[in-house]
Design an enzyme around this catalytic site. Structure first.
Site, PDB file in Angstrom:
ATOM      1  N   SER A 243       0.532  -1.695  -0.300  1.00  0.00           N
ATOM      2  CA  SER A 243      -0.112   0.260  -0.064  1.00  0.00           C
ATOM      3  C   SER A 243       0.776   1.016  -0.059  1.00  0.00           C
ATOM      4  O   SER A 243       2.119   1.450   0.292  1.00  0.00           O
ATOM      5  CB  SER A 243      -0.671  -0.528   1.414  1.00  0.00           C
ATOM      6  N   LYS A 244       0.526   2.026  -0.051  1.00  0.00           N
ATOM      7  CA  LYS A 244       0.888   3.347   0.086  1.00  0.00           C
ATOM      8  C   LYS A 244       2.177   3.685   1.220  1.00  0.00           C
ATOM      9  O   LYS A 244       3.196   4.166   0.501  1.00  0.00           O
ATOM     10  CB  LYS A 244       0.008   4.706   0.279  1.00  0.00           C
ATOM     11  N   ARG A 245       1.511   3.502   1.972  1.00  0.00           N
ATOM     12  CA  ARG A 245       3.117   3.860   2.745  1.00  0.00           C
ATOM     13  C   ARG A 245       4.181   2.980   2.543  1.00  0.00           C
ATOM     14  O   ARG A 245       4.893   3.016   3.476  1.00  0.00           O
ATOM     15  CB  ARG A 245       2.286   3.202   4.590  1.00  0.00           C
ATOM     16  N   HIS A 246       4.480   2.038   1.584  1.00  0.00           N
ATOM     17  CA  HIS A 246       5.730   1.500   1.362  1.00  0.00           C
ATOM     18  C   HIS A 246       6.112   2.084   0.134  1.00  0.00           C
ATOM     19  O   HIS A 246       6.890   1.332  -0.409  1.00  0.00           O
ATOM     20  CB  HIS A 246       5.362   0.097   0.678  1.00  0.00           C
TER      21      HIS A 246
END
Length: 421
Positions: A243-246
């Site tokens: 997801s985005k946080r990666h």
RNA sequence: GGCCCCAUCGUCUAGAGGCCCAGGACACGGCCCUCUCAAGGCUGAAACACGGGUUCGAAUCCCGUUGGGGCCA
């Protein structure tokens, strides 16, 4: 298999377009092309609060850039769920009229209480069917629920995962239409797939648990369900869903990093699908060979290193003119002059292709063609422009030393000469 | 927690009972090429989660365990 394959990619335009979505789109596209079928783009924007036109544009642009052309879909009308509300309403009314669905007046508070109760007993909450036989009048505020079989099993024949069995007593009478009149996600998907005559639902594994619910809806509607194929998830290095946080995970970001579209498509298709030992696959080869039988079942960790290797491989394979065209915007972005002479730029790009993983790198390395050292200083040159410097710098320095020519005019001549080699 | 899915080198994978004391690729090490860095060539290390079956024979089939993940809550 039906003669005419129809598949769809149905993103929610609620944010940036991530690699997971891109890969789902790619697999659908590849499957359609392989079977000379139709690839439909459908926008699932019933979540009005979070859906934006900007996101739709972004998705469309990314798909086009990747070369995943759709045969049906926006900007043609009728492919956004918000344009299809009448269709959902008609199907809901039919289900109600045929006794396959019923009005439910249970309030959120009532349901919440039941949920807490179930939780206290350590059980999973399932709607008990309170209103199933209550014949709630239409005049009262109500949601619409589907009558789901309460016993037996629902079997999903998945083209990738095989036979999956769900006990029906784990299902409940789920809501088709909310009290405020809006249709739910699962209902819209079923109605859309039916009315769009989708033959194969190729989607992310996160939808697997929705499948038995949806199957009940197909049955109630009296339609055959499509073939389901649930794709393994793309995982972050920690093995959780990516997801985005990666970090950098949107198609747009990869494009901005100067990774060619072929490399992204190639990388994404190999994440979960294989064609023997072949690592390098062009979009054409993918369209010719893609099949569900060789899609793996296990999630795959996204590996940027391998993406960059493929990026290099595709850059190496590009003809000089294409390299020049791709490099141009990155030169501009790096604040470098873009040569008016396209052939000259093509030679520069061609000379750099074996050492550039991305066009950003290529632009950086192209800098020395345009930025001569302010003044020639043998000592400084020896110190700074040997080990670390790009190859051509070393050659350049040698020639400067050999010719003892380092005024601006002759430097320019040397650059030109080198670039032309 | 309930339901469902998954399990081959660090990573992506080949493998659909014997061709596998497991092949390819990325990354990593070594060597070669070479005026540098790359690219290229050769080469090395590196895996069938575990335990039971089934079978003459299992990475491949079945069961269980463990581990991971997803969805719902």
């Amino acid at each position: 298999m039906p003669d005419t394959v129809r598949v769809r990619f149905a993103p929610s335009p609620t944010g940036s377009f991530h690699v997971g979505g891109a890969r789902t789109a790619l697999f659908n596209w590849a499957f359609a092309r392989r079977h000379h079928g139709t690839f439909v783009l459908r926008i699932e924007d019933t979540d009005r609060a979070r859906s934006t036109d900007a996101a739709i544009t972004q998705i469309a642009e990314a798909l086009r850039w990747l070369g995943l052309d759709w045969d049906e879909g926006p900007p043609a009308p009728g492919y956004r769920q918000t344009e299809r509300l009448e269709i959902y309403r008609a199907h809901a009314e039919r289900l109600l009229a045929e006794g396959r669905a019923y009005r439910c007046r249970c309030t959120p508070a009532t349901l919440e209480a039941l949920r807490k109760e179930a939780q206290a007993r350590g059980q999973t909450f399932r709607y008990p069917g309170t209103c199933r036989e209550a014949d709630v009048p239409a005049s009262e505020p109500h949601a619409l629920r589907l009558k789901v079989p309460t016993n037996g099993q629902t079997v999903v024949e998945d083209a990738i995962l095989g036979t999956i069995t769900f006990d029906n007593d784990t299902l409940d009478d789920w809501i088709l239409v909310r009290t405020d009149g809006t249709p739910t996600y699962n209902f819209c998907v079923v109605v859309d797939d039916v009315t769009m005559k989708i033959t194969h639902a190729i989607r992310g594994n996160e939808h697997l648990n929705n499948t038995p619910k949806q199957l009940a809806c197909y049955a109630a509607l009296g339609y055959a369900a499509p073939v389901f194929a649930h794709l393994p998830l793309i995982l972050a290095p920690d093995r959780s869903k990516m997801s985005k946080r990666h970090g950098a995970t949107t198609v747009e970001e990869f494009r901005d990093q100067g990774i060619p579209r072929e490399a992204i498509v190639n990388y994404l298709v190999r994440l979960g699908w294989s064609h023997g030992d072949q690592e390098i696959l062009s979009p054409e080869e993918i369209a010719a060979h893609f099949d569900l039988a060789h899609v793996g079942k296990a999630g795959a960790v996204f590996d940027r290193e391998k993406l960059l290797w493929l990026s290099l491989e595709w850059i190496k394979r590009m003809p000089p003119e294409r390299l020049a065209a791709e490099l141009e915007p990155f030169l501009a972005r790096a604040g470098l002059p873009v040569p008016a002479d396209r052939a000259h730029l093509a030679r520069i790009a061609d000379s750099l292709k074996e050492r550039s993983h991305t066009f950003v790198e290529m632009a950086e390395q192209a800098a020395f063609y345009f930025r001569p050292p302010p003044a020639y200083d043998p000592q400084a040159t020896a110190k700074f422009w040997t080990a670390e410097a790009p190859h051509r710098y070393a050659v350049l320095i040698k020639r400067i030393q050999a010719q003892e020519a380092f005024d601006a005019a002759s430097l320019e001549g040397l650059y030109r000469g080198l670039a032309a080699e």
